[in-house]
Design a protein around this motif. Structure first.
Motif, mmCIF file in Angstrom:
data_model
loop_
_atom_site.group_PDB
_atom_site.id
_atom_site.type_symbol
_atom_site.label_atom_id
_atom_site.label_comp_id
_atom_site.label_asym_id
_atom_site.label_seq_id
_atom_site.Cartn_x
_atom_site.Cartn_y
_atom_site.Cartn_z
ATOM 1 N N GLN A 108 0.840 -1.188 0.000
ATOM 2 C CA GLN A 108 0.000 0.000 0.000
ATOM 3 C C GLN A 108 0.883 1.249 0.000
ATOM 4 N N ARG A 109 0.492 2.243 -0.791
ATOM 5 C CA ARG A 109 1.190 3.530 -0.782
ATOM 6 C C ARG A 109 0.756 4.284 0.469
ATOM 7 N N VAL A 110 1.725 4.660 1.305
ATOM 8 C CA VAL A 110 1.413 5.339 2.562
ATOM 9 C C VAL A 110 1.499 6.845 2.397
ATOM 10 N N ASN A 111 2.577 7.288 1.765
ATOM 11 C CA ASN A 111 2.791 8.725 1.595
ATOM 12 C C ASN A 111 3.778 8.914 0.456
ATOM 13 N N GLY A 112 3.334 9.492 -0.652
ATOM 14 C CA GLY A 112 4.241 9.717 -1.771
ATOM 15 C C GLY A 112 4.843 8.422 -2.254
ATOM 16 N N ARG A 113 6.142 8.276 -2.100
ATOM 17 C CA ARG A 113 6.846 7.067 -2.525
ATOM 18 C C ARG A 113 7.319 6.232 -1.338
ATOM 19 N N VAL A 114 6.570 6.283 -0.270
ATOM 20 C CA VAL A 114 6.790 5.414 0.886
ATOM 21 C C VAL A 114 5.646 4.409 0.938
ATOM 22 N N PHE A 115 6.003 3.124 1.104
ATOM 23 C CA PHE A 115 5.040 2.039 1.013
ATOM 24 C C PHE A 115 5.078 1.169 2.267
ATOM 25 N N THR A 141 19.369 1.807 -3.057
ATOM 26 C CA THR A 141 19.328 1.818 -1.599
ATOM 27 C C THR A 141 17.896 1.630 -1.131
ATOM 28 N N LEU A 142 17.721 0.796 -0.123
ATOM 29 C CA LEU A 142 16.422 0.597 0.523
ATOM 30 C C LEU A 142 16.451 1.227 1.909
ATOM 31 N N PHE A 143 15.316 1.762 2.318
ATOM 32 C CA PHE A 143 15.144 2.327 3.657
ATOM 33 C C PHE A 143 13.916 1.669 4.277
ATOM 34 N N LEU A 144 14.090 1.063 5.430
ATOM 35 C CA LEU A 144 12.983 0.437 6.135
ATOM 36 C C LEU A 144 12.925 1.012 7.542
ATOM 37 N N THR A 145 11.714 1.299 8.017
ATOM 38 C CA THR A 145 11.569 1.728 9.402
ATOM 39 C C THR A 145 10.427 0.973 10.047
ATOM 40 N N CYS A 146 10.603 0.638 11.299
ATOM 41 C CA CYS A 146 9.619 -0.133 12.044
ATOM 42 C C CYS A 146 8.777 0.808 12.899
ATOM 43 N N LEU A 147 7.471 0.873 12.600
ATOM 44 C CA LEU A 147 6.553 1.631 13.432
ATOM 45 C C LEU A 147 6.046 0.790 14.594
ATOM 46 N N ILE A 148 5.699 -0.473 14.288
ATOM 47 C CA ILE A 148 5.187 -1.389 15.311
ATOM 48 C C ILE A 148 5.878 -2.735 15.135
ATOM 49 N N PRO A 149 6.701 -3.158 16.083
ATOM 50 C CA PRO A 149 7.315 -4.489 15.965
ATOM 51 C C PRO A 149 6.291 -5.575 16.260
ATOM 52 N N ALA A 150 6.483 -6.731 15.652
ATOM 53 C CA ALA A 150 5.585 -7.867 15.883
ATOM 54 C C ALA A 150 5.660 -8.313 17.339
ATOM 55 N N ALA A 151 4.586 -8.927 17.804
ATOM 56 C CA ALA A 151 4.597 -9.488 19.158
ATOM 57 C C ALA A 151 5.621 -10.603 19.269
ATOM 58 N N ALA A 337 11.009 2.632 1.705
ATOM 59 C CA ALA A 337 11.247 3.598 0.637
ATOM 60 C C ALA A 337 12.427 3.103 -0.187
ATOM 61 N N MET A 338 12.408 3.394 -1.485
ATOM 62 C CA MET A 338 13.447 2.928 -2.401
ATOM 63 C C MET A 338 14.054 4.114 -3.116
#
Length: 339
Positions: A108-115, A141-151, A337-338
């Protein structure tokens, strides 16, 4: 990028004030191996909730150098970034983001070119792979950020692509390098992505033009069905290090990557040429099961992983390191983001 020594006293999207710091930001971060024996590194700030955008702006080429030298960099303990912040951070490092075209997975596109990260069921493993290595044009280059880690679970494992290359036996490498990899996709069965989602358009002429421009053979088969074929690289030489790296998704696209019951069902319903997606050697001959086993073993031997923590950012040189996803339980939210 200029070297700075003073952070602005602005407010982050998360409401906390960015700290005003009057020292060189290159010295505000400690670096250590991500796991013992790995080239990948983890960077931790010595100032609580240091905004990674501020550190990047004031530390010259530090992060770019770490990415190029180590291949993957985890930023842990920094102020968290939302989708807009991730886009700002990634753009500041690389100059711009690319869209997700010729898609192979649902996002899903979250914001602009961030998915969002690939939205496969949580009980499934996503095999290690280099992003878009099934194409002739991929993000650097790939950029990944964790908003909510899995249980539980949900790691994004990494694997050194040069290490994978070295571990694949020479005869197997030679077969792949001599022929390349052919990726075959059949759209319109109601299985896997539709061509509309993959190419982000309802216009058949636009799809045909895109395929022609990108070296993809496109064949409209009647109804809503489309078959594409493309032969691309099996390995590349890393632009950052000059080393040869394993760089394809043959093991992932091949029908044998699916759970055994799913593979059986697909093979019972579709001819080999009509499978929703598949991979073969570039000359069109079937991939040898023993070759795929050697490739998967090489990835397994190089795999490293750490559990996500909220606010983590991972910067990955997409040629130097492959990534994947382990199964998980509970909520999990990772943005990508890519560049």
């Amino acid at each position: 990028m200029t070297q700075g020594t003073e952070a602005r006293g602005t407010t982050s999207p998360f409401g906390s004030a960015r700290k005003s710091i009057s020292v060189d930001r290159a010295a505000l971060v400690s670096t250590a191996p991500l796991v013992d024996g790995s080239r990948a590194v983890v960077c931790t700030p010595t100032v609580a909730r240091l905004d990674p955008r501020e550190w990047l702006a004031g530390s010259g080429d530090t992060l770019a150098r770490l990415r190029d030298e180590h291949g993957a960099v985890l930023l842990r303990g920094f102020a968290p970034l939302d989708a807009e912040g991730l886009a700002e951070f990634a753009t500041a490092l690389t100059g711009g983001l690319r869209d997700y075209d010729n898609r192979s997975t649902p996002r899903q596109r979250v914001n602009g070119r961030v998915f969002t990260s690939t939205e496969y069921p949580p009980e499934l493993t996503i095999p290690l792979h280099n992003e878009m290595s099934y194409t002739a044009s991929w993000p650097g280059t790939l950029f990944l950020t964790c908003l909510i880690p899995a249980a539980e679970g949900g790691e994004t494992p990494l694997a050194d692509s040069a290490g994978v290359y070295d571990r694949v036996p020479g005869l197997v490498r030679e077969r792949f390098e001599r022929h390349g990899v052919m990726y075959v996709r059949n759209f319109g069965h109601g299985v896997d992505l539709s061509w509309q989602e993959s190419f982000q358009t309802d216009d058949r002429a636009a799809v045909t033009a895109y395929c022609a421009d990108h070296g993809i053979e496109a064949e409209w088969l009647g109804g809503d069905r489309l078959r594409t074929r493309q032969v691309v690289q099996a390995t590349v030489r890393s632009r950052a290090t000059g080393r040869w790296v394993w760089f394809n998704q043959a093991h992932l696209f091949h029908v044998s990557s699916l759970p055994e019951a799913v593979e059986r069902e697909l093979r019972s319903n579709f001819a080999e040429d009509d499978l929703p997606r598949n991979a073969m050697y570039g000359d069109g001959s079937p991939l040898l099961a023993e070759d795929l086993a050697q490739v998967r073993a090489a990835y397994a031997a190089e795999e490293i992983a750490r559990l996500w923590e909220a606010g983590d950012v991972v910067v990955v040189d997409n040629e130097q390191f492959a990534h994947g996803r382990r199964p998980y339980s509970g909520a999990r939210s990772v943005l990508v983001a890519m560049a």
